[in-house]
Design a protein around this motif. Structure first.
Motif, PDB file in Angstrom:
ATOM      1  N   GLU A  14       1.714   2.398  -0.944  1.00  0.00           N
ATOM      2  CA  GLU A  14       3.108   2.304  -1.354  1.00  0.00           C
ATOM      3  C   GLU A  14       3.235   3.012  -2.704  1.00  0.00           C
ATOM      4  N   VAL A  15       4.275   3.822  -2.861  1.00  0.00           N
ATOM      5  CA  VAL A  15       4.459   4.561  -4.113  1.00  0.00           C
ATOM      6  C   VAL A  15       5.808   4.185  -4.737  1.00  0.00           C
ATOM      7  N   HIS A  16       5.788   3.785  -6.002  1.00  0.00           N
ATOM      8  CA  HIS A  16       7.017   3.469  -6.748  1.00  0.00           C
ATOM      9  C   HIS A  16       7.130   4.454  -7.903  1.00  0.00           C
ATOM     10  N   PHE A  17       8.297   5.068  -8.034  1.00  0.00           N
ATOM     11  CA  PHE A  17       8.514   5.956  -9.181  1.00  0.00           C
ATOM     12  C   PHE A  17       9.246   5.163 -10.256  1.00  0.00           C
ATOM     13  N   ILE A  18       8.671   5.124 -11.430  1.00  0.00           N
ATOM     14  CA  ILE A  18       9.274   4.341 -12.524  1.00  0.00           C
ATOM     15  C   ILE A  18       9.245   5.151 -13.810  1.00  0.00           C
ATOM     16  N   SER A  19       9.869   4.599 -14.847  1.00  0.00           N
ATOM     17  CA  SER A  19       9.907   5.293 -16.138  1.00  0.00           C
ATOM     18  C   SER A  19       8.629   5.022 -16.919  1.00  0.00           C
ATOM     19  N   GLN A  20       8.376   5.901 -17.896  1.00  0.00           N
ATOM     20  CA  GLN A  20       7.204   5.705 -18.752  1.00  0.00           C
ATOM     21  C   GLN A  20       7.299   4.366 -19.473  1.00  0.00           C
ATOM     22  N   GLU A  21       8.520   3.981 -19.873  1.00  0.00           N
ATOM     23  CA  GLU A  21       8.693   2.719 -20.603  1.00  0.00           C
ATOM     24  C   GLU A  21       8.252   1.544 -19.719  1.00  0.00           C
ATOM     25  N   GLU A  22       8.700   1.586 -18.453  1.00  0.00           N
ATOM     26  CA  GLU A  22       8.351   0.485 -17.566  1.00  0.00           C
ATOM     27  C   GLU A  22       6.835   0.461 -17.308  1.00  0.00           C
ATOM     28  N   LEU A  23       6.253   1.646 -17.129  1.00  0.00           N
ATOM     29  CA  LEU A  23       4.801   1.703 -16.921  1.00  0.00           C
ATOM     30  C   LEU A  23       4.069   1.114 -18.128  1.00  0.00           C
ATOM     31  N   ASN A  24       4.505   1.528 -19.313  1.00  0.00           N
ATOM     32  CA  ASN A  24       3.851   1.035 -20.529  1.00  0.00           C
ATOM     33  C   ASN A  24       3.968  -0.478 -20.648  1.00  0.00           C
ATOM     34  N   GLN A  25       5.144  -0.975 -20.267  1.00  0.00           N
ATOM     35  CA  GLN A  25       5.383  -2.396 -20.486  1.00  0.00           C
ATOM     36  C   GLN A  25       4.671  -3.265 -19.447  1.00  0.00           C
ATOM     37  N   ASN A  26       4.665  -2.820 -18.191  1.00  0.00           N
ATOM     38  CA  ASN A  26       4.180  -3.708 -17.123  1.00  0.00           C
ATOM     39  C   ASN A  26       2.858  -3.301 -16.469  1.00  0.00           C
ATOM     40  N   HIS A  27       2.407  -2.090 -16.679  1.00  0.00           N
ATOM     41  CA  HIS A  27       1.261  -1.622 -15.890  1.00  0.00           C
ATOM     42  C   HIS A  27       0.151  -0.992 -16.722  1.00  0.00           C
ATOM     43  N   LYS A  28       0.001  -1.442 -17.975  1.00  0.00           N
ATOM     44  CA  LYS A  28      -1.098  -0.903 -18.784  1.00  0.00           C
ATOM     45  C   LYS A  28      -2.218  -1.921 -19.019  1.00  0.00           C
ATOM     46  N   ALA A  29      -2.062  -3.132 -18.482  1.00  0.00           N
ATOM     47  CA  ALA A  29      -3.172  -4.089 -18.568  1.00  0.00           C
ATOM     48  C   ALA A  29      -4.243  -3.688 -17.546  1.00  0.00           C
ATOM     49  N   MET A  30      -5.403  -4.277 -17.659  1.00  0.00           N
ATOM     50  CA  MET A  30      -6.475  -3.878 -16.745  1.00  0.00           C
ATOM     51  C   MET A  30      -7.067  -5.056 -15.992  1.00  0.00           C
ATOM     52  N   PRO A  31      -6.201  -5.769 -15.251  1.00  0.00           N
ATOM     53  CA  PRO A  31      -6.719  -6.882 -14.450  1.00  0.00           C
ATOM     54  C   PRO A  31      -7.530  -6.350 -13.265  1.00  0.00           C
ATOM     55  N   HIS A  32      -8.438  -7.144 -12.767  1.00  0.00           N
ATOM     56  CA  HIS A  32      -9.137  -6.772 -11.527  1.00  0.00           C
ATOM     57  C   HIS A  32      -9.781  -8.026 -10.951  1.00  0.00           C
ATOM     58  N   GLY A  33     -10.671  -7.842 -10.014  1.00  0.00           N
ATOM     59  CA  GLY A  33     -11.322  -8.968  -9.379  1.00  0.00           C
ATOM     60  C   GLY A  33     -11.683  -8.617  -7.968  1.00  0.00           C
TER      61      GLY A  33
END
Lengths: 323, 323
Positions: A228-247
């Motif tokens: 699935e591909v979502h196109f978002i703004s740099q601001e949104e990426l910075n705010q919500n998708h720069k953590a590094m969770p895994h498992g």
């Protein structure tokens, strides 16, 4: 106190500095970097130029190598093991035998101990595959990763022309995991086990549909998955998708007595992948120094190291408190 | 082929016979029993009188001791380790240090290897407590058992005057497990972690309410728990409550960098507790024989044994296939 040198200071190196702070028996001697030392901001550790490392042999018990598997570690681990005990997280699965042989030869010749390919996969997940298969030989092991950020897949997205930035999540198919735990026997394809979700920032004026097509059809990385591909703004990426969770999960389902169902499941839920990986490296650095003190020189993986070596406690205390 | 003697043939001994059948590299030499051999019905293994064991030193690589922890193993493990490599599942936690010291002295003196206190708890659960605490020292470990049949608690019920038969299930509080996994820090009492559910068959003419009161107030076994008691017929007990499922969870929740949440979870789902425990004993019997071949004599627990020793595969194959 075990004195640790951190070689390379990205997210993993910083995680090692944090993890050592939590131990009662280890301390960071310094960070060694190929960058200009004055540009590296640590959490307190002294910073040295990489070419100074050789001058600190008496001040360092073990070097934790925090470079990448593509180009850094294949060179660094054998080279640094000439002079130091070392621990690395080399994770190019297909090249592990070759890396092991090279490091083992150096370690034996120079009377050092090197623990290679540790972390959680390879590492803790490998251990769980081994224990489970040894105990329930009539069974099937499946490894699932995520939900979490895959750096390799995120990098692949960022290499696409027209993509400014991106984060990729690997998502395990929990429905399949539950079916396996319920004792179903499944023939699983790559597509059945994981989904991929991409958050992508486009450069100005780029055709989003063309990029989406390029992503979902990319061989090795995305073509074999539902993506699935979502196109978002740099601001949104910075705010919500720069953590590094895994498992992830190692699930081994087997039988005894022909039909009695038995299952072993190991799960990791990681708020930060590099900080957790670093914590594993630090525990194995302790083991590395103990093995060197016993003059058991050579290269090791997690398979070769008795669990007691990882703990700061002596084994009589472990038997009393944890057995 | 590694030749295994099974000492004692109850549910666990039978599980060992089954587990050895699944291995490519081990075979059962025979069962040794204190009963009359002709009364012991195995799945094919030859049966011998216990006092004949000493005559088969050349035919046996390792004895797997399948007696109980209360009276059998404290005597048998040291005694048999005079002449054989041994593996036991001694599980009286408080007496493990004493048992270890006794067996270790005999093993060193007589050049034998003995792996004590293996199985899943003590055993695999202990391993997971150790690995998790070594990796995330700033954290909290909780062990949950069940859902499964506790033999000790079932026996306690059967000792009550007026009880003809009974089965007790230990049930973990899954709500608490989920809260811990979500990162909550909880102060947990014994009552918070597990429930107990009892299925009881009464003798004729017994006052059910009096028995219920006696059960729920029984110190050590039930008084500290929320306990549910069901009175049922012997037929219903035989039909629905004579299987021996068990399992449980070791959950370690910790932090890195002060507040980043990390969790490690190990779950077992066991269709048959004795068959699974036996499978663990057999894997450690393989390790025991390898350690003896390397002349590394003495007593061991799961903490002292590198994972590679458990597998029938050589370590280069393990690195290639499982790392």
């Amino acid at each position: 106190m075990v004195k640790v040198a951190i070689v390379g200071y990205g997210n993993l190196g910083r995680g090692v500095e944090l993890a050592v702070k939590q131990t009662p028996d280890m301390e960071v001697m310094g960070v060694f970097t190929r960058r200009s030392p004055e540009t590296v901001k640590t959490l307190g550790a002294a910073v040295f130029r990489m070419d100074e490392l050789i001058n600190y042999q008496l001040e360092i018990d073990v070097c934790i190598l925090c470079g990448g598997s593509a180009t850094d570690l294949p060179e660094q681990t054998p080279e640094i093991t000439h002079h130091f005990n070392t621990v690395d997280s080399f994770d190019t699965h297909a090249k592990i035998p070759e890396h092991f042989a090279k490091v083992d030869a150096v370690a034996r010749e120079h009377q050092k101990v090197s623990v290679i390919s540790t972390g959680w996969d390879p590492g803790l997940f490998s251990l769980n595959r081994l224990y489970a298969q040894s105990i329930l030989p009539q069974g099937q092991t499946n490894t699932f990763w995520g939900k979490g950020v895959s750096q390799g897949h995120s990098d692949a997205l960022r290499r696409i022309n027209g993509v400014a930035d991106a984060t990729q999540y690997t998502i395990p198919n929990t429905e399949v995991i539950e079916k396996l735990k319920a004792g179903e026997t499944l023939e699983l394809t790559t597509r059945d086990k994981h989904f991929r979700e991409c958050f992508v920032v486009l450069e100005a004026g780029v055709d989003a549909e063309k990029i989406r097509e390029e992503i979902v059809s990319m061989p090795n990385y995305f073509a074999d998955y539902d993506t699935e591909v979502h196109f978002i703004s740099q601001e949104e990426l910075n705010q919500n998708h720069k953590a590094m969770p895994h498992g992830g999960t190692v699930l081994h389902t087997g039988v005894t007595n022909g039909e009695t169902k038995q299952a072993i499941e190991y799960n990791l839920y990681l708020g930060s992948n590099p900080e957790f990986t670093a914590s594993v490296l630090v525990a194995y650095a302790r083991a590395c120094v103990k093995l060197a003190a016993e003059q058991k020189f050579g290269a090791y993986t997690v398979f070769d190291i008795a669990p007691k070596y990882l703990s700061p406690k002596d084994v009589a205390t472990l038997r009393r408190e944890l057995l």
